[in-house]
Design a protein around this motif. Structure first.
Motif, PDB file in Angstrom:
ATOM      1  N   LYS A   1       0.857  -1.127   0.004  1.00  0.00           N
ATOM      2  CA  LYS A   1       0.044   0.137   0.128  1.00  0.00           C
ATOM      3  C   LYS A   1       0.993   1.320  -0.118  1.00  0.00           C
TER       4      LYS A   1
ATOM      5  N   GLY B   1       3.745   1.603  -1.637  1.00  0.00           N
ATOM      6  CA  GLY B   1       4.503   1.730  -2.849  1.00  0.00           C
ATOM      7  C   GLY B   1       6.166   1.716  -2.608  1.00  0.00           C
TER       8      GLY B   1
ATOM      9  N   TYR C   1      -0.169   0.094 -10.952  1.00  0.00           N
ATOM     10  CA  TYR C   1      -0.970   0.619  -9.948  1.00  0.00           C
ATOM     11  C   TYR C   1      -0.255   1.106  -8.684  1.00  0.00           C
ATOM     12  N   LEU C   2       1.129   1.321  -8.902  1.00  0.00           N
ATOM     13  CA  LEU C   2       1.892   1.624  -7.901  1.00  0.00           C
ATOM     14  C   LEU C   2       1.832   3.141  -7.504  1.00  0.00           C
ATOM     15  N   ASP C   3       1.434   3.737  -6.386  1.00  0.00           N
ATOM     16  CA  ASP C   3       1.349   4.992  -5.896  1.00  0.00           C
ATOM     17  C   ASP C   3       2.714   5.747  -6.287  1.00  0.00           C
ATOM     18  N   HIS C   4       2.905   6.622  -7.088  1.00  0.00           N
ATOM     19  CA  HIS C   4       4.187   7.308  -7.348  1.00  0.00           C
ATOM     20  C   HIS C   4       4.481   8.399  -6.524  1.00  0.00           C
ATOM     21  N   VAL C   5       5.087   8.077  -5.241  1.00  0.00           N
ATOM     22  CA  VAL C   5       5.248   8.868  -4.090  1.00  0.00           C
ATOM     23  C   VAL C   5       7.010   8.920  -4.113  1.00  0.00           C
TER      24      VAL C   5
ATOM     25  N   GLY D   1       2.206  -4.316  -5.589  1.00  0.00           N
ATOM     26  CA  GLY D   1       1.645  -3.032  -5.993  1.00  0.00           C
ATOM     27  C   GLY D   1       1.427  -2.528  -7.256  1.00  0.00           C
TER      28      GLY D   1
ATOM     29  N   PRO E   1      -4.529  -2.160  -7.175  1.00  0.00           N
ATOM     30  CA  PRO E   1      -4.503  -0.645  -6.605  1.00  0.00           C
ATOM     31  C   PRO E   1      -4.543  -0.772  -5.015  1.00  0.00           C
ATOM     32  N   SER E   2      -3.809   0.019  -4.403  1.00  0.00           N
ATOM     33  CA  SER E   2      -3.522   0.491  -2.881  1.00  0.00           C
ATOM     34  C   SER E   2      -4.967   0.091  -2.000  1.00  0.00           C
ATOM     35  N   LYS E   3      -5.787   0.693  -2.546  1.00  0.00           N
ATOM     36  CA  LYS E   3      -7.230   0.491  -2.006  1.00  0.00           C
ATOM     37  C   LYS E   3      -7.786  -0.887  -1.884  1.00  0.00           C
TER      38      LYS E   3
END
Length: 318
Positions: free
Chosen positions: A4, A6, A156-160, A225, A229-231
């Protein structure tokens, strides 16, 4: 669960490995090669602070594993559910409490009864489970993820940012959970008697384990990831869904079911290692006179079945 977060999860895997896993492993390797007879954690702490503190530490170690067992066994039950078709049926079965309870207890008591036959039998099962149920599936997950990216599939990785925001409480929770993952290197020191040359072999095994652990955790987390999707990430089922998604992107979705079977075998191997690890340390405590005489006896295979039975009853109740 770390997927979640990433790419930030990789920062913590590396950070925790440097400041905790590496020095912790060095200490375990040094102590195990110095006190290479028996007892593991109990022997080390008893040498430093006396047998009562050694007994306390060994008891707490044993309780930690006992309380953690249900989570691992529930994951094993979910893995077994994913060998069937279709995926909707798998999800429903994996969420069924009766099914989960029956399979979890079957795994636990099968590995316990196998351990009654001696440490060599338990070691064979844990070694096979580690190879075919963890290392090989982990390598496959990583290779599939790399191919997935190279083919330009949607991720779906959150690009943080790679470096987390340390003022955010959720990052502290993530860090704490990863430090917890890295605990337990000391458990296997109770098995130094099974090595022909523990002074050399145990440090080597520790460093090999450390490299494999960091690689599989960090890269494997990113692979999950990529496709979920993280959710939608779920603690028990997401790894299995990730395998199905990755294989499905190459038109081989049915291999996701095969991977579930491998992972299920990995849980059995892990259970086999953990059923005997802390319990073997408790046997050293018992033989030092800190448990009742009835708990000091071993069977013809050298296994303290009474400690294993007591442990099994607690796990079953939990």
């Amino acid at each position: 669960s770390e997927a979640k977060f990433g790419i930030q999860s990789v920062f913590y895997y590396i950070f925790a490995a440097i400041v905790f896993l590496l020095p912790f492993s060095l200490v375990c390797a040094e102590l195990a090669s110095t006190y290479s007879k028996s007892g593991g954690l109990y022997r080390w702490i008893s040498e430093a602070f006396g047998p009562r503190w050694g007994w306390t530490a060994m008891y707490l170690e044993w309780q930690t594993i006992v309380i953690w067992f249900p989570t691992m066994l529930m994951f094993g039950a979910a893995s077994l559910a994913y060998i069937f078709w279709p995926e909707s049926f798998d999800k429903t079965l994996a969420s069924n409490k009766t099914y989960t309870l029956v399979v979890a207890l079957a795994i636990y008591w099968a590995t316990t009864l196998n351990a009654f036959r001696g440490q060599k039998m338990a070691n064979r099962l844990s070694t096979a489970g580690g190879l075919f149920g963890t290392i090989i599936p982990g390598a496959i997950l990583i290779v599939l993820g790399v191919l997935y990216v190279c083919m330009g599939k949607h991720d779906y990785l959150d690009h943080v940012s790679f470096f987390p925001d340390f003022s955010n409480l959720s990052t502290v929770v993530l860090a704490a959970s990863i430090f917890l993952f890295y605990g337990g290197m000391e458990i296997q020191a109770v098995h130094v008697n099974d090595m022909s040359n523990p002074a050399k072999q145990f440090p080597r095994s520790v460093f090999l384990a450390m490299l494999v652990i960091v690689a599989v955790y960090a890269i494997g987390t990113l692979m999950i990831g990529l496709v979920i999707p993280s959710k939608d990430i779920d603690l028990l089922q997401s790894l299995l869904i990730a395998y199905k998604g990755l294989w499905g992107s190459f038109g081989l979705g049915w291999l996701g079911n095969v991977m579930a079977l491998f992972i299920m075998f990995g849980v059995i191997g892990q259970a086999s290692a953990l059923v005997t690890g802390p319990a073997t340390g408790l046997m050293a405590v018992a033989q030092s006179g800190y448990l009742p005489l009835s708990m000091q006896k071993v069977n013809k295979s050298g296994v303290n079945t009474r400690i294993l039975m007591a442990q099994g009853l607690i796990v079953t109740a939990l």
